[in-house]
Design a protein around this motif. Structure first.
Motif, PDB file in Angstrom:
ATOM      1  N   ILE A   1      60.714  45.201   1.658  1.00  0.00           N
ATOM      2  CA  ILE A   1      60.715  45.474   0.219  1.00  0.00           C
ATOM      3  C   ILE A   1      59.938  44.356  -0.455  1.00  0.00           C
ATOM      4  O   ILE A   1      60.264  43.175  -0.308  1.00  0.00           O
ATOM      5  N   THR A   2      58.896  44.711  -1.175  1.00  0.00           N
ATOM      6  CA  THR A   2      58.021  43.720  -1.788  1.00  0.00           C
ATOM      7  C   THR A   2      58.048  43.814  -3.308  1.00  0.00           C
ATOM      8  O   THR A   2      58.259  44.896  -3.873  1.00  0.00           O
ATOM      9  N   ASP A   3      57.833  42.679  -3.965  1.00  0.00           N
ATOM     10  CA  ASP A   3      57.700  42.642  -5.422  1.00  0.00           C
ATOM     11  C   ASP A   3      56.251  42.822  -5.855  1.00  0.00           C
ATOM     12  O   ASP A   3      55.968  42.918  -7.045  1.00  0.00           O
ATOM     13  N   ASN A   4      55.353  42.864  -4.886  1.00  0.00           N
ATOM     14  CA  ASN A   4      53.925  42.978  -5.168  1.00  0.00           C
ATOM     15  C   ASN A   4      53.480  44.422  -4.959  1.00  0.00           C
ATOM     16  O   ASN A   4      53.339  44.884  -3.831  1.00  0.00           O
ATOM     17  N   SER A   5      53.264  45.131  -6.039  1.00  0.00           N
ATOM     18  CA  SER A   5      52.898  46.550  -5.937  1.00  0.00           C
ATOM     19  C   SER A   5      51.556  46.741  -5.256  1.00  0.00           C
ATOM     20  O   SER A   5      51.323  47.744  -4.581  1.00  0.00           O
ATOM     21  N   ALA A   6      50.652  45.773  -5.398  1.00  0.00           N
ATOM     22  CA  ALA A   6      49.309  45.912  -4.836  1.00  0.00           C
ATOM     23  C   ALA A   6      49.326  45.890  -3.311  1.00  0.00           C
ATOM     24  O   ALA A   6      48.537  46.578  -2.662  1.00  0.00           O
ATOM     25  N   GLU A   7      50.221  45.104  -2.718  1.00  0.00           N
ATOM     26  CA  GLU A   7      50.248  44.992  -1.261  1.00  0.00           C
ATOM     27  C   GLU A   7      51.099  46.068  -0.601  1.00  0.00           C
ATOM     28  O   GLU A   7      51.111  46.202   0.615  1.00  0.00           O
ATOM     29  N   ALA A   8      51.818  46.840  -1.403  1.00  0.00           N
ATOM     30  CA  ALA A   8      52.721  47.847  -0.847  1.00  0.00           C
ATOM     31  C   ALA A   8      51.950  49.032  -0.278  1.00  0.00           C
ATOM     32  O   ALA A   8      50.897  49.422  -0.792  1.00  0.00           O
ATOM     33  N   ASP A   9      52.491  49.601   0.793  1.00  0.00           N
ATOM     34  CA  ASP A   9      51.926  50.819   1.382  1.00  0.00           C
ATOM     35  C   ASP A   9      52.464  52.065   0.684  1.00  0.00           C
ATOM     36  O   ASP A   9      51.804  53.101   0.651  1.00  0.00           O
ATOM     37  N   LEU A  10      53.683  51.950   0.143  1.00  0.00           N
ATOM     38  CA  LEU A  10      54.335  53.097  -0.506  1.00  0.00           C
ATOM     39  C   LEU A  10      55.052  52.634  -1.756  1.00  0.00           C
ATOM     40  O   LEU A  10      55.676  51.566  -1.766  1.00  0.00           O
ATOM     41  N   TRP A  11      54.970  53.439  -2.810  1.00  0.00           N
ATOM     42  CA  TRP A  11      55.693  53.171  -4.055  1.00  0.00           C
ATOM     43  C   TRP A  11      56.857  54.150  -4.158  1.00  0.00           C
ATOM     44  O   TRP A  11      56.665  55.365  -4.059  1.00  0.00           O
ATOM     45  N   LEU A  12      58.033  53.603  -4.365  1.00  0.00           N
ATOM     46  CA  LEU A  12      59.224  54.416  -4.628  1.00  0.00           C
ATOM     47  C   LEU A  12      59.537  54.273  -6.110  1.00  0.00           C
ATOM     48  O   LEU A  12      59.937  53.198  -6.575  1.00  0.00           O
ATOM     49  N   LEU A  13      59.332  55.348  -6.868  1.00  0.00           N
ATOM     50  CA  LEU A  13      59.463  55.317  -8.328  1.00  0.00           C
ATOM     51  C   LEU A  13      60.733  56.040  -8.739  1.00  0.00           C
ATOM     52  O   LEU A  13      60.866  57.248  -8.560  1.00  0.00           O
ATOM     53  N   ASN A  14      61.687  55.281  -9.295  1.00  0.00           N
ATOM     54  CA  ASN A  14      63.028  55.774  -9.630  1.00  0.00           C
ATOM     55  C   ASN A  14      63.112  55.963 -11.143  1.00  0.00           C
ATOM     56  O   ASN A  14      63.214  54.992 -11.891  1.00  0.00           O
ATOM     57  N   SER A  15      63.095  57.195 -11.611  1.00  0.00           N
ATOM     58  CA  SER A  15      62.800  57.520 -13.009  1.00  0.00           C
ATOM     59  C   SER A  15      64.024  57.713 -13.892  1.00  0.00           C
ATOM     60  O   SER A  15      65.147  57.879 -13.424  1.00  0.00           O
ATOM     61  N   CYS A  16      63.756  57.706 -15.211  1.00  0.00           N
ATOM     62  CA  CYS A  16      64.771  57.969 -16.237  1.00  0.00           C
ATOM     63  C   CYS A  16      64.251  59.077 -17.152  1.00  0.00           C
ATOM     64  O   CYS A  16      63.088  59.062 -17.558  1.00  0.00           O
TER      65      CYS A  16
END
Length: 582
Positions: free
Chosen positions: A92-107
């Protein structure tokens, strides 16, 4: 692109068989995997042997960035999903640029939150990132055009996030939107004992129920979370106990309506709260979440007693939304202004100093100038120290979206007028000079102070002394602002250490069993670590090693059992062969 990569799977069962693992089985390990020896080229570079190729789709080696919008219930869901993914081996990374996948948890409460969500999806796609969507937006409207072809994990399916992430990385689009049921009865959601990574290791957010009993005409969350479904008391108490054993010193109870808790399972909120306060250690605190007026009216006496308990914050969030009965009727709020006032007046009398927070919607369809002035009078009367002001946004698919709308300029002006009234008074000025007991739990946004809360859940800023974090201390209040006070620790006062044990490190996974923590890896004790710290092949071999029967408790007996079984098979084969010859 191969056709398999373009397929949309409505459920993960479309690609896994009945013999594959269930979510509970695969939290930490992979079963039925046997290591196979393979000759190694001694000339290969050691680094290449440890790291997968850049285009690897081996599950559990990718970096994942998680973004959550919305309420504390949504934040708890995000923590659970992060914990399961980390326990499985993902980083789990805090750097969105280095991530392979984004998990977006919406409201889905307001338009701006969904706009941010939509923009994040677009940004991920432009950056060639894999995307998994979660939260209330895709649950409520999964067939929106901008969600087409993307993987979705439903709000009651978060215990299967590893499966969805795995298949998304492989190029599939998977959607799990079903409800959890037991004998046809809807459950509160995923299990409470799943691994999680707390955003703040000192604060545990516990969702006591999901959904609600109302049908508010402006609410989109109802479309996602559904009707009321409560967790059993014993499961909630067990979760609280586990949290304290992991160093937590503050628990937040959350849901779409905490006041309605238990009505679907034959119990109620006070009963739960009395059970919880029995397990709160000295120096720790419990904060109760939002409750609507109708469901607390019948429990006022008991609630006052609980809110006076020394380990429960004298704080309650009771949304009024409007002080006009006609507007409340159009909202289908199922109470009148007199009901709200009865709750507030009673609690202010029985719980001296209590903090009442509330919400107000400005410019709801049909709201007249007279209606709005009634709301202004209510705020002037009670001078709420915490007031959430929301300009009305019509949410698609809600009855309120079809009603005649108040002009945008009028809504904006009413929001401005109410905000000016709220900022015209300072609720904490009279507290300068007081000596208060506060619990220190986090760092301020500007990083200049630590943030603490007094028994009324009022924010108190204290000096950044690491010895204070997670402690309950006494301070002298020397300054007050609109939303906070500043306090100086009293040197001769007693300091309470709330935690039963050392808090988990930031990013450390909660809920891992001792068996998992102590599982052997190459003859040493294997402990949970961020996945990037463990070479890929060693990490995969550790998952395998966990499965070998002789590495489990009672291994000698298991080896004997396997040996006898093999012997029996050989004997049967031998005699079967003799009969054939005869």
């Amino acid at each position: 692109m191969p056709a398999a990569c373009e397929s949309v799977l409505e459920d993960i069962e479309d690609i896994v068989s009945a013999a594959d693992l269930k979510p509970h089985d695969r939290q930490f390990v992979r079963r039925n995997v046997l290591p196979k020896a393979r000759k190694r080229n001694s000339q290969r570079n050691a680094q290449a042997d440890d790291e997968p190729p850049s285009d690897s789709i081996i599950p559990g080696v990718q970096k994942i960035w998680i973004r959550t919008w919305g309420c504390s219930h949504n934040n708890s869901d995000g923590e659970y999903m992060a914990g399961q993914l980390a326990a499985y081996g993902y980083k789990i990374t805090d750097n969105s640029a280095e991530a392979d996948l984004w998990l977006l948890n919406s409201c889905t409460v307001k338009n701006p939150a969904e706009d941010h969500f939509r923009n994040s999806i677009k940004k991920a796609q432009e950056g060639k990132k894999k995307v998994v969507l979660a939260g209330c937006v895709p649950q409520a409207q999964p067939r929106q055009e901008y969600l087409k072809g993307l993987s979705i994990i439903g709000v009651q399916q978060i215990d299967r996030v590893v499966e969805v992430v795995e298949e998304t990385i492989k190029g599939h689009s998977v959607r799990l939107l079903g409800q959890k049921k037991d004998n046809g009865k809807r459950l509160g959601g995923a299990r409470l004992d799943l691994p999680k990574i707390r955003k703040n290791p000192l604060i545990e957010i516990i969702s006591i129920n999901t959904g609600c009993l109302n049908a508010c005409t402006y609410c989109k969350t109802k479309h996602a979370r559904g009707d009321l479904a409560s967790y059993p008391i014993e499961e909630l108490v067990d979760r609280a106990k586990q949290s304290f054993q992991e160093g937590v010193c503050e628990i937040w109870l959350t849901s779409e309506d905490t006041g309605a808790y238990g009505r679907d399972i034959g119990t109620d909120l006070p009963t739960l709260l009395w059970k919880l306060v029995e397990v709160i250690p000295e120096g720790a605190m419990l904060r109760l979440g939002m409750t609507n007026p109708p469901y607390i009216l019948e429990h006022l006496e008991e609630m006052a007693k609980i809110l006076n308990h020394p380990r429960v914050y004298a704080f309650l969030h009771i949304p009024v939304q409007s002080a006009s009965d006609s507007v409340l009727m159009d909202m289908k709020r199922e109470y009148c202004v007199a009901d709200f006032k009865q709750v507030v007046d009673f609690l202010k009398e029985k719980v001296p100093g209590i903090t009442i927070a509330t919400d107000i919607i400005c410019g709801f369809p049909g709201e007249t100038d007279e209606d709005f002035q009634e709301t202004m009078k209510l705020v002037e009367l009670y001078r709420f120290p915490s007031l959430f002001i929301n300009q009305f946004y019509p949410r698609p698919g809600t009855p309120a979206a079809k009603m005649p709308q108040v002009p945008a300029a009028v809504k904006k002006q009413r929001t401005k007028d109410l905000s000016q009234l709220f900022h015209s008074y300072n609720p904490y000025d009279h507290k300068v000079g007081e000596r208060q007991r506060v619990l220190v739990t986090e760092e301020s946004f500007d990083c200049n102070y630590y943030v603490a809360h007094n028994p009324f859940y009022e924010q108190v800023l204290v000096p950044k002394d690491p010895l204070l974090m997670g402690k309950m201390v006494e301070v002298n209040i020397y300054e007050a602002g609109k939303h906070f006070m500043k306090g100086q620790p009293v040197s001769d006062a007693r300091v309470h250490t709330a935690s039963i044990s050392r808090p988990l490190a930031k990013g450390e996974v909660s809920g891992l069993t001792e068996e998992f923590r102590r599982a052997p890896q190459n003859g040493t004790n294997w402990k949970a670590q961020p996945s990037a710290e463990i070479p890929v092949k060693k990490r995969l071999s550790s998952w395998m090693a966990l499965q070998l029967p002789w590495q489990q408790e009672g291994s000698g007996l298991k080896i004997l059992s396997v040996s006898l079984a093999l012997l029996a098979v050989l004997v049967m084969f031998y005699y079967g062969g003799m009969k054939t010859e005869l």
